[in-house]
Design an enzyme around this catalytic site. Sequence first.
Site, PDB file in Angstrom:
ATOM      1  N   THR A  16       4.171   2.264   5.687  1.00  0.00           N
ATOM      2  CA  THR A  16       2.782   1.804   5.764  1.00  0.00           C
ATOM      3  C   THR A  16       2.000   2.706   6.708  1.00  0.00           C
ATOM      4  OG1 THR A  16       1.292   0.023   6.478  1.00  0.00           O
ATOM      5  CG2 THR A  16       3.462   0.059   7.521  1.00  0.00           C
ATOM      6  N   ASP A  50      -0.369   1.745   8.421  1.00  0.00           N
ATOM      7  CA  ASP A  50      -0.958   0.913   9.479  1.00  0.00           C
ATOM      8  C   ASP A  50      -0.190   0.909  10.814  1.00  0.00           C
ATOM      9  OD1 ASP A  50      -2.978   0.249   7.794  1.00  0.00           O
ATOM     10  OD2 ASP A  50      -2.401  -1.845   7.505  1.00  0.00           O
ATOM     11  N   ARG A 104      -6.198  -3.198   8.285  1.00  0.00           N
ATOM     12  CA  ARG A 104      -6.682  -4.546   8.009  1.00  0.00           C
ATOM     13  C   ARG A 104      -6.529  -5.436   9.228  1.00  0.00           C
ATOM     14  NH1 ARG A 104      -4.019  -6.043   2.615  1.00  0.00           N
ATOM     15  NH2 ARG A 104      -2.410  -4.987   3.822  1.00  0.00           N
ATOM     16  N   ASP A 114       5.229  -4.895   6.064  1.00  0.00           N
ATOM     17  CA  ASP A 114       5.783  -6.192   6.492  1.00  0.00           C
ATOM     18  C   ASP A 114       5.863  -7.203   5.346  1.00  0.00           C
ATOM     19  OD1 ASP A 114       3.035  -6.164   6.411  1.00  0.00           O
ATOM     20  OD2 ASP A 114       2.740  -7.342   8.224  1.00  0.00           O
ATOM     21  N   ASP A 156       1.899  -1.126  11.735  1.00  0.00           N
ATOM     22  CA  ASP A 156       1.850  -2.501  12.241  1.00  0.00           C
ATOM     23  C   ASP A 156       3.196  -3.226  12.135  1.00  0.00           C
ATOM     24  OD1 ASP A 156       1.802  -2.591   9.489  1.00  0.00           O
ATOM     25  OD2 ASP A 156       0.289  -4.165   9.351  1.00  0.00           O
ATOM     26  N   GLY A 186       0.831  -1.206   0.000  1.00  0.00           N
ATOM     27  CA  GLY A 186       0.000   0.000   0.000  1.00  0.00           C
ATOM     28  C   GLY A 186       0.862   1.251   0.000  1.00  0.00           C
ATOM     29  N   ARG A 220       1.104  -4.877  -5.582  1.00  0.00           N
ATOM     30  CA  ARG A 220       1.247  -6.127  -4.836  1.00  0.00           C
ATOM     31  C   ARG A 220       1.511  -7.196  -5.894  1.00  0.00           C
ATOM     32  NH1 ARG A 220      -0.758  -4.289   0.246  1.00  0.00           N
ATOM     33  NH2 ARG A 220      -2.494  -2.843  -0.029  1.00  0.00           N
TER      34      ARG A 220
HETATM   35  N1  ADP Z   1       6.478 -14.212   1.968  1.00  0.00           N
HETATM   36  C1  ADP Z   1       6.804 -13.394   0.973  1.00  0.00           C
HETATM   37  N2  ADP Z   1       7.839 -13.679   0.155  1.00  0.00           N
HETATM   38  C2  ADP Z   1       8.172 -12.866  -0.858  1.00  0.00           C
HETATM   39  N3  ADP Z   1       7.523 -11.722  -1.149  1.00  0.00           N
HETATM   40  C3  ADP Z   1       6.492 -11.374  -0.380  1.00  0.00           C
HETATM   41  C4  ADP Z   1       6.071 -12.185   0.732  1.00  0.00           C
HETATM   42  N4  ADP Z   1       5.012 -11.582   1.310  1.00  0.00           N
HETATM   43  C5  ADP Z   1       4.773 -10.467   0.594  1.00  0.00           C
HETATM   44  N5  ADP Z   1       5.650 -10.325  -0.409  1.00  0.00           N
HETATM   45  C6  ADP Z   1       5.681  -9.286  -1.439  1.00  0.00           C
HETATM   46  O1  ADP Z   1       5.425  -8.012  -0.884  1.00  0.00           O
HETATM   47  C7  ADP Z   1       4.287  -7.424  -1.533  1.00  0.00           C
HETATM   48  C8  ADP Z   1       3.598  -6.465  -0.607  1.00  0.00           C
HETATM   49  O2  ADP Z   1       3.101  -7.153   0.532  1.00  0.00           O
HETATM   50  P1  ADP Z   1       1.737  -6.679   1.248  1.00  0.00           P
HETATM   51  O3  ADP Z   1       1.601  -7.526   2.457  1.00  0.00           O
HETATM   52  O4  ADP Z   1       0.642  -6.706   0.238  1.00  0.00           O
HETATM   53  O5  ADP Z   1       1.962  -5.143   1.564  1.00  0.00           O
HETATM   54  P2  ADP Z   1       2.918  -4.433   2.644  1.00  0.00           P
HETATM   55  O6  ADP Z   1       4.320  -4.594   2.211  1.00  0.00           O
HETATM   56  O7  ADP Z   1       2.476  -3.010   2.567  1.00  0.00           O
HETATM   57  O8  ADP Z   1       2.629  -5.086   3.960  1.00  0.00           O
HETATM   58  C9  ADP Z   1       3.470  -8.638  -1.968  1.00  0.00           C
HETATM   59  O9  ADP Z   1       2.553  -8.332  -2.994  1.00  0.00           O
HETATM   60  C10 ADP Z   1       4.571  -9.549  -2.461  1.00  0.00           C
HETATM   61  O10 ADP Z   1       5.020  -9.148  -3.723  1.00  0.00           O
HETATM   62  O1  FBP Z   2      -5.578  -0.656  -1.276  1.00  0.00           O
HETATM   63  P1  FBP Z   2      -5.808  -2.088  -0.964  1.00  0.00           P
HETATM   64  O2  FBP Z   2      -4.959  -2.980  -1.785  1.00  0.00           O
HETATM   65  O3  FBP Z   2      -7.263  -2.427  -1.000  1.00  0.00           O
HETATM   66  O4  FBP Z   2      -5.317  -2.359   0.522  1.00  0.00           O
HETATM   67  C1  FBP Z   2      -5.975  -1.900   1.652  1.00  0.00           C
HETATM   68  C2  FBP Z   2      -5.061  -2.056   2.829  1.00  0.00           C
HETATM   69  O5  FBP Z   2      -3.899  -1.287   2.669  1.00  0.00           O
HETATM   70  C3  FBP Z   2      -3.665  -0.524   3.854  1.00  0.00           C
HETATM   71  O6  FBP Z   2      -4.146   0.778   3.608  1.00  0.00           O
HETATM   72  C4  FBP Z   2      -2.192  -0.462   4.139  1.00  0.00           C
HETATM   73  O7  FBP Z   2      -1.673  -1.760   4.313  1.00  0.00           O
HETATM   74  P2  FBP Z   2      -0.219  -2.167   3.800  1.00  0.00           P
HETATM   75  O8  FBP Z   2       0.676  -1.039   4.135  1.00  0.00           O
HETATM   76  O9  FBP Z   2       0.111  -3.430   4.525  1.00  0.00           O
HETATM   77  O10 FBP Z   2      -0.296  -2.366   2.335  1.00  0.00           O
HETATM   78  C5  FBP Z   2      -4.499  -1.208   4.932  1.00  0.00           C
HETATM   79  O11 FBP Z   2      -4.862  -0.345   5.989  1.00  0.00           O
HETATM   80  C6  FBP Z   2      -5.677  -1.647   4.125  1.00  0.00           C
HETATM   81  O12 FBP Z   2      -6.323  -2.720   4.737  1.00  0.00           O
HETATM   82 MG    MG Z   3       1.287  -4.776   5.600  1.00  0.00          MG
END
Ligand code: ADP
Ligand code: FBP
Ligand code: MG
Length: 330
Positions: free
Chosen positions: A131, A133, A177, A109, A135, A17, A78
């Site tokens: 992020t 969040d 989330r 994360d 988190d 995000g 993503r």
């Molecule tokens: N276990 C994993 N191994 C490798 N890449 C990952 C893994 N988990 C997430 N990613 C990569 O990081 C991207 C972002 O993760 P996501 O959880 O959607 O958002 P954020 O980084 O904001 O928490 C995923 O779409 C994927 O490409």
């Molecule tokens: O824009 P999307 O893909 O619907 O994602 C929504 C999610 O992204 C966030 O805004 C940020 O989460 P991440 O930073 O983990 O991507 C959450 O608060 C929300 O649940």
């Molecule tokens: Mg996240």
Amino acid sequence: MNKTSAVQTIGILTSGGDAPGMNAALRAVARTAWARGIDVKGIYRGYSGLLNDEIFDMKKEFTCDIISRGGTALFTARCEEFKQLEYQEKAAEILRSHNIDGLVVIGGDGSFRGAQKLSAQGINTVALPGTIDLDIACTEYTIGFDTAVNTAMQAIDKIRDSSTSHERCSIIEVMGRNAGYIALWCGVASGAEDILIPERFDGNRPKLENELIESILEKKALGKKHHLIINAEGVGHSYGMAKRIEQATGVETRASILGHMQRGGNPTAKDRVYASYMGALAVDLLCSGATNRVVGYRNGQYIDYDIEDALGMAKDVDQYEFEIAQILGR
Ligand SMILES: Nc1ncnc2c1ncn2[C@@H]1O[C@H](COP(=O)(O)OP(=O)(O)O)[C@@H](O)[C@H]1O
Ligand SMILES: O=P(O)(O)OC[C@H]1O[C@](O)(COP(=O)(O)O)[C@@H](O)[C@@H]1O
Ligand SMILES: [Mg+2]
């Protein structure tokens, strides 16, 4: 060329995000790298763009006029397939073909997991916590949280005016989330009567709604002119909740889901400044030969952790803060 640096070309990507302050972070990465005599390449659209070889030589102009803007000039995405080893190997090959020997990943994360996998593939990698969040356990600050909370708070203030005028109950759903930090901060900052966060929700919706109904009737009896409920996305179901609350209490109830407006807008000074120092530190870590690190902020200092250690840390909403938030809303 910097003969004392462990890396000569740094790639930057933003992932997951978007968060206000990501632009300040990537600008700081690029400008610090240039100041250290290191080349910079931009990678569009996170891991997805990396796998599609969307890589360009970053020039100074790319970093101009972006510090004040929300979103990310590198775009974000993503990418499910990046979780598989074969795509991680392919990504490392692509990076090597561009002579990228250091990578800065700005994301949450999930993105850190990806950074860790690239580090295992031999690419020196440092991650920055981007992020809204908040988190991420290893840091008290994440890029974007401050702006998101202020944006949501301003929206809630406006809803409150209308809610008071109609003597209604308003359920306002904020992002998060799996995390209730935005909800908790907005709840305290807006003087909400009730704050719902996933960390303190046991999944029993009828019980939760009964508690809210009791709380609304109790406060109505005390003469309160409105009732604000800040609901985190992780608890959700705001529209259904509003309907059932109205039926049970006779108090007109409306739900508003703030949605993606919380992720946009000009970053606050805090998000611009913290993101800038974190971006600079990421470069200096890479120059010193570090890899598989995540930058954080703790006890007034910018620090770094091993990504595995960072992801292994647990984070929970502070119970004292949550209790006080409830007391203040009574
Ligand atoms: N276990 C994993 N191994 C490798 N890449 C990952 C893994 N988990 C997430 N990613 C990569 O990081 C991207 C972002 O993760 P996501 O959880 O959607 O958002 P954020 O980084 O904001 O928490 C995923 O779409 C994927 O490409
Ligand atoms: O824009 P999307 O893909 O619907 O994602 C929504 C999610 O992204 C966030 O805004 C940020 O989460 P991440 O930073 O983990 O991507 C959450 O608060 C929300 O649940
Ligand atoms: Mg996240």
